[in-house]
Motif scaffolding. Structure first.
Motif, PDB file in Angstrom:
ATOM      1  N   GLU A   1       0.857  -1.188   0.000  1.00 52.45           N
ATOM      2  CA  GLU A   1       0.000   0.000   0.000  1.00 52.45           C
ATOM      3  C   GLU A   1       0.888   1.231   0.000  1.00 52.45           C
ATOM      4  O   GLU A   1       1.844   1.326   0.771  1.00 52.45           O
ATOM      5  CB  GLU A   1      -0.879   0.003   1.262  1.00 52.45           C
ATOM      6  N   HIS A   2       0.594   2.157  -0.897  1.00 50.20           N
ATOM      7  CA  HIS A   2       1.289   3.437  -0.951  1.00 50.20           C
ATOM      8  C   HIS A   2       0.338   4.550  -0.532  1.00 50.20           C
ATOM      9  O   HIS A   2      -0.813   4.590  -0.991  1.00 50.20           O
ATOM     10  CB  HIS A   2       1.755   3.745  -2.381  1.00 50.20           C
ATOM     11  N   ARG A   3       0.809   5.436   0.320  1.00 46.76           N
ATOM     12  CA  ARG A   3       0.083   6.666   0.613  1.00 46.76           C
ATOM     13  C   ARG A   3       1.026   7.822   0.303  1.00 46.76           C
ATOM     14  O   ARG A   3       2.149   7.862   0.811  1.00 46.76           O
ATOM     15  CB  ARG A   3      -0.373   6.719   2.070  1.00 46.76           C
ATOM     16  N   ILE A   4       0.576   8.766  -0.474  1.00 46.40           N
ATOM     17  CA  ILE A   4       1.424   9.856  -0.937  1.00 46.40           C
ATOM     18  C   ILE A   4       0.855  11.173  -0.446  1.00 46.40           C
ATOM     19  O   ILE A   4      -0.352  11.410  -0.541  1.00 46.40           O
ATOM     20  CB  ILE A   4       1.511   9.849  -2.472  1.00 46.40           C
ATOM     21  N   SER A   5       1.712  12.016   0.094  1.00 51.46           N
ATOM     22  CA  SER A   5       1.248  13.302   0.601  1.00 51.46           C
ATOM     23  C   SER A   5       2.319  14.362   0.411  1.00 51.46           C
ATOM     24  O   SER A   5       3.504  14.054   0.238  1.00 51.46           O
ATOM     25  CB  SER A   5       0.869  13.199   2.082  1.00 51.46           C
ATOM     26  N   ALA A   6       1.885  15.606   0.422  1.00 46.64           N
ATOM     27  CA  ALA A   6       2.802  16.742   0.364  1.00 46.64           C
ATOM     28  C   ALA A   6       2.818  17.392   1.744  1.00 46.64           C
ATOM     29  O   ALA A   6       1.762  17.632   2.329  1.00 46.64           O
ATOM     30  CB  ALA A   6       2.338  17.741  -0.680  1.00 46.64           C
ATOM     31  N   VAL A   7       4.004  17.632   2.275  1.00 46.91           N
ATOM     32  CA  VAL A   7       4.131  18.222   3.611  1.00 46.91           C
ATOM     33  C   VAL A   7       5.189  19.314   3.585  1.00 46.91           C
ATOM     34  O   VAL A   7       6.024  19.375   2.676  1.00 46.91           O
ATOM     35  CB  VAL A   7       4.527  17.158   4.664  1.00 46.91           C
ATOM     36  N   ALA A   8       5.144  20.160   4.586  1.00 46.32           N
ATOM     37  CA  ALA A   8       6.193  21.157   4.778  1.00 46.32           C
ATOM     38  C   ALA A   8       7.255  20.560   5.693  1.00 46.32           C
ATOM     39  O   ALA A   8       6.932  19.944   6.704  1.00 46.32           O
ATOM     40  CB  ALA A   8       5.610  22.427   5.391  1.00 46.32           C
ATOM     41  N   ALA A   9       8.501  20.703   5.337  1.00 48.99           N
ATOM     42  CA  ALA A   9       9.590  20.107   6.113  1.00 48.99           C
ATOM     43  C   ALA A   9       9.649  20.694   7.517  1.00 48.99           C
ATOM     44  O   ALA A   9       9.658  21.913   7.690  1.00 48.99           O
ATOM     45  CB  ALA A   9      10.921  20.332   5.408  1.00 48.99           C
ATOM     46  N   ASP A  10       9.663  19.804   8.520  1.00 52.59           N
ATOM     47  CA  ASP A  10       9.895  20.285   9.876  1.00 52.59           C
ATOM     48  C   ASP A  10      11.399  20.479  10.070  1.00 52.59           C
ATOM     49  O   ASP A  10      12.198  20.205   9.176  1.00 52.59           O
ATOM     50  CB  ASP A  10       9.293  19.333  10.922  1.00 52.59           C
ATOM     51  N   ARG A  11      11.792  20.917  11.254  1.00 53.27           N
ATOM     52  CA  ARG A  11      13.199  21.253  11.489  1.00 53.27           C
ATOM     53  C   ARG A  11      14.104  20.034  11.330  1.00 53.27           C
ATOM     54  O   ARG A  11      15.170  20.114  10.725  1.00 53.27           O
ATOM     55  CB  ARG A  11      13.357  21.860  12.887  1.00 53.27           C
ATOM     56  N   LYS A  12      13.660  18.884  11.873  1.00 55.69           N
ATOM     57  CA  LYS A  12      14.478  17.672  11.799  1.00 55.69           C
ATOM     58  C   LYS A  12      14.713  17.253  10.355  1.00 55.69           C
ATOM     59  O   LYS A  12      15.852  16.981   9.937  1.00 55.69           O
ATOM     60  CB  LYS A  12      13.783  16.535  12.561  1.00 55.69           C
ATOM     61  N   ASN A  13      13.642  17.188   9.562  1.00 56.24           N
ATOM     62  CA  ASN A  13      13.776  16.768   8.174  1.00 56.24           C
ATOM     63  C   ASN A  13      14.535  17.795   7.344  1.00 56.24           C
ATOM     64  O   ASN A  13      15.277  17.435   6.414  1.00 56.24           O
ATOM     65  CB  ASN A  13      12.398  16.525   7.562  1.00 56.24           C
TER      66      ASN A  13
ATOM     67  N   ILE B   1      17.627  21.317   3.471  1.00 60.34           N
ATOM     68  CA  ILE B   1      16.683  22.281   2.915  1.00 60.34           C
ATOM     69  C   ILE B   1      16.206  23.202   4.032  1.00 60.34           C
ATOM     70  O   ILE B   1      16.518  22.988   5.203  1.00 60.34           O
ATOM     71  CB  ILE B   1      15.474  21.573   2.255  1.00 60.34           C
ATOM     72  N   THR B   2      15.450  24.220   3.682  1.00 69.08           N
ATOM     73  CA  THR B   2      14.960  25.155   4.690  1.00 69.08           C
ATOM     74  C   THR B   2      13.691  24.615   5.349  1.00 69.08           C
ATOM     75  O   THR B   2      12.914  23.877   4.726  1.00 69.08           O
ATOM     76  CB  THR B   2      14.651  26.526   4.055  1.00 69.08           C
ATOM     77  N   SER B   3      13.488  24.952   6.603  1.00 70.75           N
ATOM     78  CA  SER B   3      12.263  24.558   7.293  1.00 70.75           C
ATOM     79  C   SER B   3      11.059  25.142   6.558  1.00 70.75           C
ATOM     80  O   SER B   3      11.085  26.299   6.135  1.00 70.75           O
ATOM     81  CB  SER B   3      12.277  25.070   8.731  1.00 70.75           C
ATOM     82  N   GLY B   4      10.054  24.304   6.390  1.00 69.79           N
ATOM     83  CA  GLY B   4       8.861  24.744   5.691  1.00 69.79           C
ATOM     84  C   GLY B   4       8.883  24.483   4.205  1.00 69.79           C
ATOM     85  O   GLY B   4       7.865  24.682   3.521  1.00 69.79           O
ATOM     86  N   ALA B   5      10.034  24.035   3.676  1.00 74.84           N
ATOM     87  CA  ALA B   5      10.113  23.735   2.241  1.00 74.84           C
ATOM     88  C   ALA B   5       9.199  22.555   1.903  1.00 74.84           C
ATOM     89  O   ALA B   5       8.971  21.667   2.716  1.00 74.84           O
ATOM     90  CB  ALA B   5      11.555  23.416   1.852  1.00 74.84           C
ATOM     91  N   ALA B   6       8.683  22.541   0.692  1.00 73.03           N
ATOM     92  CA  ALA B   6       7.763  21.485   0.259  1.00 73.03           C
ATOM     93  C   ALA B   6       8.496  20.153   0.132  1.00 73.03           C
ATOM     94  O   ALA B   6       9.599  20.082  -0.419  1.00 73.03           O
ATOM     95  CB  ALA B   6       7.132  21.863  -1.069  1.00 73.03           C
ATOM     96  N   CYS B   7       7.871  19.102   0.667  1.00 69.00           N
ATOM     97  CA  CYS B   7       8.432  17.757   0.569  1.00 69.00           C
ATOM     98  C   CYS B   7       7.356  16.791   0.081  1.00 69.00           C
ATOM     99  O   CYS B   7       6.161  16.992   0.324  1.00 69.00           O
ATOM    100  CB  CYS B   7       8.937  17.270   1.925  1.00 69.00           C
ATOM    101  N   LEU B   8       7.795  15.757  -0.593  1.00 68.86           N
ATOM    102  CA  LEU B   8       6.918  14.675  -1.021  1.00 68.86           C
ATOM    103  C   LEU B   8       7.174  13.489  -0.100  1.00 68.86           C
ATOM    104  O   LEU B   8       8.319  13.065   0.076  1.00 68.86           O
ATOM    105  CB  LEU B   8       7.220  14.282  -2.465  1.00 68.86           C
TER     106      LEU B   8
END
Length: 245
Positions: A183-195, A201-208
């Protein structure tokens, strides 16, 4: 105090029912068109209220896994229109396909008892052993993605002693462990500080984010969350027309 305990119990049962039904479907044990037990049967089976069963099944209806037919019951949904061809990609091959040098680093390895979140995601007993792995994959020396994975050690006992310092767990699992459903679930999120730090990348940058679970028969093998910087990854799915189109 008493009502709080009942509420927690109902919540736990609703998640268990949902996960059990989902596992039967994703493992192929309940194929498309299969009628699942009636709500009153599941009420007796799980010793809970009909409202709890209804809530669990309602979530699966919303996800498109089952459908209710008036006066007939609830059935595993038949895929309609178009269906994506599901593949589990090896991240190393993804990088090499871009013509870049692949790199890998194991950041965390921990054998521990399954927690509540693991149990809900993989239908595991709380005292089951899981292997928690976090690793970073690189392309041309630049972070390509962050992999956060849980492996069910009961289903894959060899993983406890495998050396993941040189070979990524995804590559190892594809070579060593057969899987029958995913099963795949795909979402777009804003990068938190850890990621953001891990991916450069900068915090808040778009991530897949791709969250994947795989099974072999009725047993969950692994649950993995892979986070890509949004500007460094694209998803490509193949489609074929359905016979009813």
């Amino acid at each position: 105090m008493g009502s709080t305990g009942v509420d927690l119990q109902e919540k736990s049962l609703h998640e268990r029912i949902r996960n059990d039904v989902e596992r039967h479907i994703m493992s192929g044990e309940w194929p498309p068109g299969h009628r699942i037990p009636f709500e009153h049967e599941m009420t007796r089976l799980y010793g809970c209220s009909r409202m709890t069963v209804n809530k669990a099944l309602g979530e699966l209806v919303q996800r498109g896994l089952i459908e209710r037919r008036r006066r007939l019951g609830t059935f595993v949904r038949q895929p309609h229109a178009q269906s994506a061809v599901l593949e589990i990609h090896d991240i190393e091959r993804e990088v090499q396909a871009l013509g870049l040098v692949y790199g890998y680093r194991l950041d965390k390895r921990r054998l521990r008892p399954a927690g509540e979140k693991d149990g809900a995601a993989m239908a595991l007993a709380i005292d089951a052993q899981v292997l928690e792995l976090t690793s970073t994959h690189f392309a041309g020396g630049v972070p390509f993605c962050l992999e956060e994975r849980i492996i069910n050690v009961t289903a894959v006992p060899e993983a406890e002693f495998a050396d993941f310092s040189q070979v990524g767990p995804g590559t190892w699992l594809l070579k060593m462990v057969p899987w029958s459903a995913a099963e795949h679930r795909i979402s777009a999120v804003a990068a938190d500080r850890k990621n953001a730090v891990a991916l450069g990348i900068t915090s808040g940058a778009a991530c897949l984010v791709i969250h994947r679970r795989t099974w072999h028969g009725a047993d969950y093998i692994t649950s993995v969350r892979v986070t890509y910087p949004g500007d460094r990854h694209a998803l490509v799915a193949q489609f074929s027309p359905s016979q009813n189109a």
